[in-house]
Every structure is written in C-alpha cells, then in structure tokens.
Design a protein around this motif. Structure first.
Motif, short mmCIF file in Angstrom:
data_model
loop_
_atom_site.label_atom_id
_atom_site.label_comp_id
_atom_site.label_asym_id
_atom_site.label_seq_id
_atom_site.Cartn_x
_atom_site.Cartn_y
_atom_site.Cartn_z
N GLY A 122 0.80 -1.22 0.00
CA GLY A 122 0.00 0.00 0.00
C GLY A 122 0.83 1.27 0.00
N ARG A 123 2.10 1.13 -0.36
CA ARG A 123 2.92 2.33 -0.41
C ARG A 123 2.84 2.96 -1.80
NH1 ARG A 123 6.11 3.15 3.89
NH2 ARG A 123 7.76 4.22 2.79
N PHE B 182 -7.04 8.20 -6.73
CA PHE B 182 -7.96 8.10 -7.86
C PHE B 182 -7.33 7.24 -8.95
CE2 PHE B 182 -8.40 12.10 -5.66
CZ PHE B 182 -9.77 12.20 -5.43
N ASP B 183 -8.18 6.50 -9.68
CA ASP B 183 -7.62 5.64 -10.73
C ASP B 183 -7.40 6.45 -12.01
OD1 ASP B 183 -10.06 5.93 -11.97
OD2 ASP B 183 -10.82 3.96 -11.39
N GLN B 184 -7.01 5.75 -13.07
CA GLN B 184 -6.68 6.44 -14.32
C GLN B 184 -7.91 7.06 -14.97
OE1 GLN B 184 -3.70 6.75 -13.92
NE2 GLN B 184 -2.53 5.51 -15.39
N GLN B 185 -9.12 6.55 -14.61
CA GLN B 185 -10.37 7.15 -15.12
C GLN B 185 -10.84 8.28 -14.20
OE1 GLN B 185 -10.02 3.53 -15.19
NE2 GLN B 185 -9.30 4.09 -17.26
N GLU B 186 -9.98 8.72 -13.31
CA GLU B 186 -10.24 9.83 -12.39
C GLU B 186 -11.30 9.49 -11.36
OE1 GLU B 186 -10.84 13.53 -14.43
OE2 GLU B 186 -8.72 13.57 -14.99
N GLN B 187 -11.63 8.21 -11.20
CA GLN B 187 -12.60 7.82 -10.18
C GLN B 187 -11.86 7.47 -8.90
OE1 GLN B 187 -15.94 8.19 -10.67
NE2 GLN B 187 -15.14 9.08 -12.58
N ARG B 188 -12.53 7.63 -7.80
CA ARG B 188 -11.95 7.43 -6.48
C ARG B 188 -11.64 5.96 -6.23
NH1 ARG B 188 -12.93 9.54 -1.38
NH2 ARG B 188 -11.43 8.56 0.02
N ASP C 234 -9.69 -0.89 0.29
CA ASP C 234 -10.41 -2.15 0.48
C ASP C 234 -10.08 -3.14 -0.63
OD1 ASP C 234 -11.52 -1.13 2.71
OD2 ASP C 234 -13.37 -0.44 1.73
N ASN C 235 -10.04 -2.63 -1.87
CA ASN C 235 -9.71 -3.50 -3.00
C ASN C 235 -8.53 -2.89 -3.75
OD1 ASN C 235 -12.01 -5.34 -2.71
ND2 ASN C 235 -13.20 -3.49 -3.21
N PRO C 236 -7.32 -3.04 -3.21
CA PRO C 236 -6.20 -2.35 -3.84
C PRO C 236 -5.87 -2.97 -5.20
CG PRO C 236 -5.47 -3.73 -2.01
CD PRO C 236 -6.93 -3.80 -2.01
N PRO C 237 -5.62 -2.10 -6.22
CA PRO C 237 -5.16 -2.60 -7.51
C PRO C 237 -3.77 -3.22 -7.35
CG PRO C 237 -5.80 -0.28 -7.62
CD PRO C 237 -5.69 -0.64 -6.19
N SER C 238 -3.32 -3.94 -8.36
CA SER C 238 -2.02 -4.60 -8.25
C SER C 238 -0.90 -3.57 -8.21
CB SER C 238 -1.83 -5.54 -9.43
OG SER C 238 -2.01 -4.82 -10.63
N ALA C 239 0.22 -3.96 -7.63
CA ALA C 239 1.38 -3.06 -7.56
C ALA C 239 1.81 -2.70 -8.97
CB ALA C 239 2.51 -3.74 -6.79
N GLY C 240 2.27 -1.50 -9.13
CA GLY C 240 2.69 -1.03 -10.44
C GLY C 240 1.62 -0.24 -11.16
N THR C 241 0.36 -0.22 -10.60
CA THR C 241 -0.71 0.55 -11.22
C THR C 241 -0.49 2.05 -11.00
OG1 THR C 241 -2.19 -1.25 -10.63
CG2 THR C 241 -3.22 0.81 -11.35
N GLY C 242 -0.68 2.83 -12.07
CA GLY C 242 -0.57 4.28 -11.95
C GLY C 242 -1.82 4.85 -11.31
#
Lengths: 367, 307
Positions: free
Chosen positions: A262-263, A359-365, A277-285
């Motif tokens: 989670g860093r 926020f993800d790449q689609q600008e959603q939280r 709660d549902n972290p994306p995989s490491a390396g995700t922008g």
C-alpha cells in the motif's frame, strides 16, 4: 419571528424529484439523464463551472424551458408539462428582474394581482414579506432608487409573497460586491431556517455552496458528478473533478504509482499511502490528491516530499505557498503563521495518510 | 527612510496649475451641425415669419401689411377645412400605422432566419420614395389600366369597373392604406428596438408570477416601450400633419377638393395663386399647431418617477 411563523403555518413545503431528465437544444444534448431526489425542506445547491448545465436544470424545474425527456415531480405532482405559474415555485433571478416601472410593493404583489386576489389580501401579504426582509420603509420606492442588496431582498420578497412550495435561486448573489454577498448569504440561510421551504440554489461559487447547502449537487458537462453534504464532498469526493472543485485553495494532484504494502512512489520517493479495500495490483498508476491545508512542513528525519517555494501569498493567519515538488509536479501548501519561509527555499513536506485520496486512471476514487 | 521628504517647504503654497480650457473645442465640433441648423432651419423660419407679415407676390414689391394675413386666415373656411381633413387623416393613419407596426414588431422581435426575412420584406416599402410609391398606387388604382378595379371585377367582387378614386370614402381609404403599407415597416423598426430592449427576465418573472400573455403585454411590455412609442407617435403625427405628396399625386386634391391637406392648401396659395405672404402665414400657424401637439404628446407619455 411571528410573521415568518404566520406564513409558515399557511404553506406546505414539498420535495422535488427529477427522473431521467434530458434536455437538448437543437440536437445538442446539454443535460444527460439527471436523477435527483430532494426532500421537503432541504436546501440543495447546484454547483459547477459555467456551461455545466446547472442554470438550464433550474430553468427546467421552473418550467421556463421545455423538458426533452424525463419527468419532474414537485411533491406528488408530475409538473413536467405544467406552466411555470402552476408548479408551486417562485424564482429569484440573477438580474433580480424587478419591473422597473412599478413600486417595490407592486413588484412584490404582482403575482397576486395577476391572479386577481383582493387588494387588502395583497397588501397584507406584501407587508408580511416586507417585515421579514426589513423592506417596510422602501415599499413605495422604485427599483432604480434601491441599492443592489435592497433589490435582491425585493426579489426574494416577491418570491415569498407567492408562498411557493419550492424556492428557486439562479445565482442570486453574483451581481453583489464581496461584502454584501457574505451578508446576503447569511440572510438567505436565515430565511431558509425561518420559512423551512425547499430551496434550490444555483451558483458557480463553491464557497456559497459549502456555506448554504444541506446537500450539494456537483454538475459537469450536463452530468451529476456527485451529490452529498458539504462535509461529504470535501472529505470523501467520488472523483478528481469534485475533489478539485470543492475546497479552496484547490486540492493538489500528483501522479503516483502503487508499490507493495500500500505504499506509493512519487518520483524518487516512496511514502505510505491510504489503505484500500480493494487495492489494484502493484505497479498501477494512480493520482494522489492532498489538500494544501493537509500538506505541512516537517522537521527532522521524517519521510516526506521535497517542495521548492516559488511564490508566497501572505493571507494573515496563514500563507499559501506555490511551488513544485522535486519531480516537477506543481504544488500548493497552506503554511500556518509563525514558520519563517523564504522564497526559493526547499521544504520537507508531509501529510497524514488519512488526508490522502487516491484516484484511478479514469479519475474515479479508489476506496 | 529619513532622507525622503514629501514636503520640501511645508509653508510654501502649492504650485498653482493652469486650468485647461477645452470649452471652445466642443463648440468647434458642433459648428458644422449648428451651421446647417441656422442656414436651413432658423433663417428660413425667420424669413417665413417675415414674409407672413407682408403682401408678397411672386413678382413686384412686397408690401408690409402687419397681421392682416393672420386675420384673413382666421376667416378662411377653406384653410380650416383643410386642417380638419388633415386631422382626420392623421388620426386614422396614426392608428393604422402604429397598430400595424406594433403587431409586426411583436412578430419579428425575436431572432431567427424567418423573422429576418419578414423584417426585410416589411421594411422594403419604406425605402421607396413617397412620390414613387404614390405613382405606383395611382396606377394600381386606375380604373381601366390598374390592378384593383379589373381584379375586383375578374373575381366577381364588383359588377363592372369600380373607380376607387371617384368617391371620397374609397379615395381616402385607398390613400391611407397606401401610407400604412409604405410606412408601417419604419415604425415597426422603432417599436421592435424598444421591445428588444426589454430584458427577457421580466417576461419570465411575470410568467412564473402567473401573469397571462395579455397581462404580460399590458402590464410589462406596454409600459416599458413607452419611450420608443412616444418617439414613433410624434414622428407619425408630425408626418401625417404634413401629408402632401400622396394626395397631390394620387388624388390631385379631389374628388371635389375634399382631400386638400393643410400643406396642399399652403402649396396652392404659395405656388398656384402666388400669394407667398399668405402661404407663409398658413405655414407659421401649422408649425405652431404641430409644436403644441408634440408638447402634449411628450407630456402624456413622459416617464413618471423613473430614472
């Protein structure tokens, strides 16, 4: 206030429901599928940048524009195809729209006169509204003899006399100077508390929205981005747009990358990030958002970010520092009084994990 | 900053500054317009008044007769008849013109491709001259070679050919219709600009207030176009009181000299009978009447309490 109570006792306030509302002008769709429930007695503020469709939405509710598709309910009545005057609404315009050839009293009583109410009844209602708004001494004046704030109050008075279920305000304070705007903001808030009606208020000023609303509706490009209480929108925004629009000075956004545990990696630094709660995989922008007030200079051997001060806005109790991080990202921080800061200096700044938003790449939280 | 002194000599009086005089500049700029007014209005006006105090034939010497022209005028039934006819024509044509102009203005006040076309079409007759429009109308009304009479016969409206210009009533109405056709577009533009100056918010606020279309027109629109309406009214009344071309060209004052207007009478006295002094006296009286009428209209339509 006995007058307010007298008025309050005679009217019933009603909620508002917008169901799959669409509006097009000559094939251009300006409002897309708007759904909204407003409880009776709520103060709801539509806010958004100019051109987002907030005024059009208000005019649809008022009946000044025809709905392309969808339904508008006020109380239990479907008013979508009703005349503006049959919807139980009253509207306060940005330009006040006071009839220049009539006295204040005639302006306020216009609606009742059009409906052929008895003269005595009109006079009574006008006097009641005038007392609520402290306009009694001005009733015989023409609009041109009034100041901006007084005209605004007359416009509100005209709305009160109509005794509507729902008040509609279309950027009512934008023609006033800053000091008067604050004063009228308080007055409108007081009025809402006194009358208890449902109020829908359009503004592009997020401060007005934050201070007045029981709930805020943030609009962008004809879509609702988020609906919530001011505190919700401020601390728990759904997307980058809402996070950046609500709050002043605006939130900082940095490009970051998720690493293990989670860093977050920002340029060369790695810092602790918020728990997801549902972290994306490491390396995700991802995009990291931190409000200027939550980024604080820190001392000593703490993990933080390097911030170079390029410009200082002195605001009295605090200062707004403009500059850049060492990876080049633009950044603002709000530094409290009492910290000596020089132009060109590089500070170590840090924020609590609880104050970070991702926020993800689609600008959603990301939650 | 101890070295900086804002007042080098506190006791000395401040340097007096010359006031720049720019008044004569303004006068200079207005001179051309002023010259036009003097040469083409004030001097002719003075000459007219001067002439009206003389017996002034076209040839021969003018003779001072004081107010004799005016006393004669007082008893000249033909002049008062001409004035009466002019007043009648003014009332009818003003009602027709401003009524139609307001209706047209209400139709074309909003933007749109079709309204642009309608505006142009309705304004077109305005740019033709009164004389040419009158000639056109004289031909259209001609009993044999024109349009109206043969057409009316063709479609079975009349038994035979009907001469529009032979009878006072039909002649009067036909000229009035021509004037309304020719000038309504002009007043339409004036009233339209007034309508467009009313902010749309007023109408919307009144709609929310529950005012019907008629109430909005009577309580919002009408009071707010008072000023452009006053302008149109004064121009219309003055123009009608000075009517001449159309009655001269289409009707020649007939039938039976019943359509001689005030200006026509002045024309007859001055340039047919060559009683220039008497014609001047009639002109002065007409000018006074017009002034009084304009003042009355301005007073009636003055804004009360605004601005």
């Amino acid at each position: 206030m006995s007058h307010a109570e007298a008025i309050q006792s005679t009217h019933h306030t009603a909620g508002l429901r917008l169901n799959r509302l669409h509006k097009s002008f000559k094939g251009d769709e300006v409002l897309h599928d708007i759904n909204l429930d407003v409880e009776a007695g709520e103060f709801v503020v539509f806010v958004g940048p100019s051109g987002c469709g907030k005024s059009t939405l208000l005019r649809l509710i008022a009946g000044l524009e025809e709905t392309t598709a969808g339904d508008i309910f006020i109380g239990d009545d479907d008013v979508t195809e009703r005349d503006p005057s049959d919807r139980g609404i009253a509207m306060v315009f940005q330009t006040y729209a006071l009839y220049p050839h009539m006295s204040v009293a005639d302006n306020m009583g216009f609606g009742l006169r059009a409906a052929r109410h008895p003269k005595q009844e009109i006079a009574d209602k006008v006097n009641e509204a005038a007392q609520i708004l402290h306009l009694t001494d001005l009733l015989q004046r023409r609009p041109s003899q009034l100041s901006g704030g007084q005209r605004q109050r007359v416009a509100i008075g005209r709305a009160i006399v109509r005794d509507p279920d729902v008040f509609l305000f279309d950027e009512p304070l934008s023609n006033l100077d800053a000091e008067l705007r604050v004063e009228m903001r308080l007055e409108i808030a007081r009025l809402h508390r006194q009358l208890g009606n449902t109020m829908i208020y359009v503004t592009h000023d997020q401060t007005e929205a934050m201070t007045l609303a029981s709930r805020i509706v943030v609009l962008r490009a004809g879509c609702i981005e988020q609906v919530g209480t001011p505190a919700d929108l401020y601390s728990d925004p759904d997307n980058v747009f809402v996070a950046g629009f609500i709050g002043s000075p605006a939130m900082n956004f940095f490009d970051a990358e998720l690493v293990e545990n989670g860093r977050l990696r920002l340029g060369e630094h790695t810092i602790a990030g918020p728990r997801l709660d549902n972290p994306p995989s490491a390396g995700t922008g991802v995009t990291l958002g931190i409000r200027p007030v939550h980024l604080q200079p820190v001392q000593g051997d703490v993990a933080g970010l390097q911030f170079r001060v390029e410009f200082i806005e002195y605001l009295g109790d605090n200062s707004c520092l403009h500059g850049a991080l060492d990876n080049g990202a633009r950044c603002r921080i709000e530094a409290p009084r009492g910290i000596a800061i020089r132009l060109g200096e590089t500070l170590l700044v840090s924020a609590e994990v609880a104050d970070m938003r991702l926020f993800d790449q689609q600008e959603q939280r990301l939650r | 900053m101890p070295d900086v002194q804002s007042h080098p000599l506190p006791s000395a009086a401040p340097t007096p500054r010359r006031r720049r005089r720019r008044g004569w500049h303004g006068l200079l700029y207005t001179l051309p317009a002023l010259a036009l007014v003097v040469v083409f209005f004030l001097i002719p006006l003075g000459m007219t008044v001067w002439m009206s105090l003389h017996n002034w034939p076209l040839l021969g010497n003018a003779r001072w007769i004081g107010l004799a022209n005016y006393t004669r005028l007082w008893n000249d039934a033909s002049f008062w008849n001409a004035l009466l006819f002019t007043a009648q024509y003014t009332i009818v044509s003003t009602i027709g013109l401003l009524g139609l102009a307001l209706a047209l203005a209400l139709m074309v006040q909003h933007q749109g491709r079709a309204t642009g076309l309608y505006r142009t079409v309705w304004f077109l007759p305005v740019v033709t001259g009164f004389a040419s429009a009158s000639l056109l109308w004289a031909w259209l009304s001609n009993v044999d070679a024109g349009l109206f009479s043969p057409l009316a016969q063709r479609i079975g409206l009349t038994e035979g050919r009907f001469n529009l210009l032979a009878d006072f009533d039909t002649a009067f109405w036909s000229v009035t219709v021509m004037v309304v056709w020719k000038m309504a577009g002009f007043y339409m533009i004036i009233l339209m600009s007034g309508l467009q100056a009313i902010p749309g918010d007023y109408q919307e606020a009144a709609r929310i207030d529950g005012a019907s279309a008629l109430q909005r027109f009577l309580w919002i629109t009408v009071p707010l176009i008072r000023q452009p309406f006053a302008l149109a009214l004064i121009m219309c009344v003055a123009g009608s009181m000075l009517a001449f071309d159309q009655f001269y060209i289409i009707l020649n004052g007939g039938p039976r000299n019943q359509t001689v207007t005030a200006v026509y009478k002045i024309f007859n006295e001055s340039f047919v009978s060559f009683r220039l002094g008497y014609g001047a006296a009639l002109s002065v009286i007409l000018l006074l009447i017009l002034m009084v009428l304009s003042i009355i209209q301005l007073r009636l339509l003055r804004d009360r309490g605004e601005s």
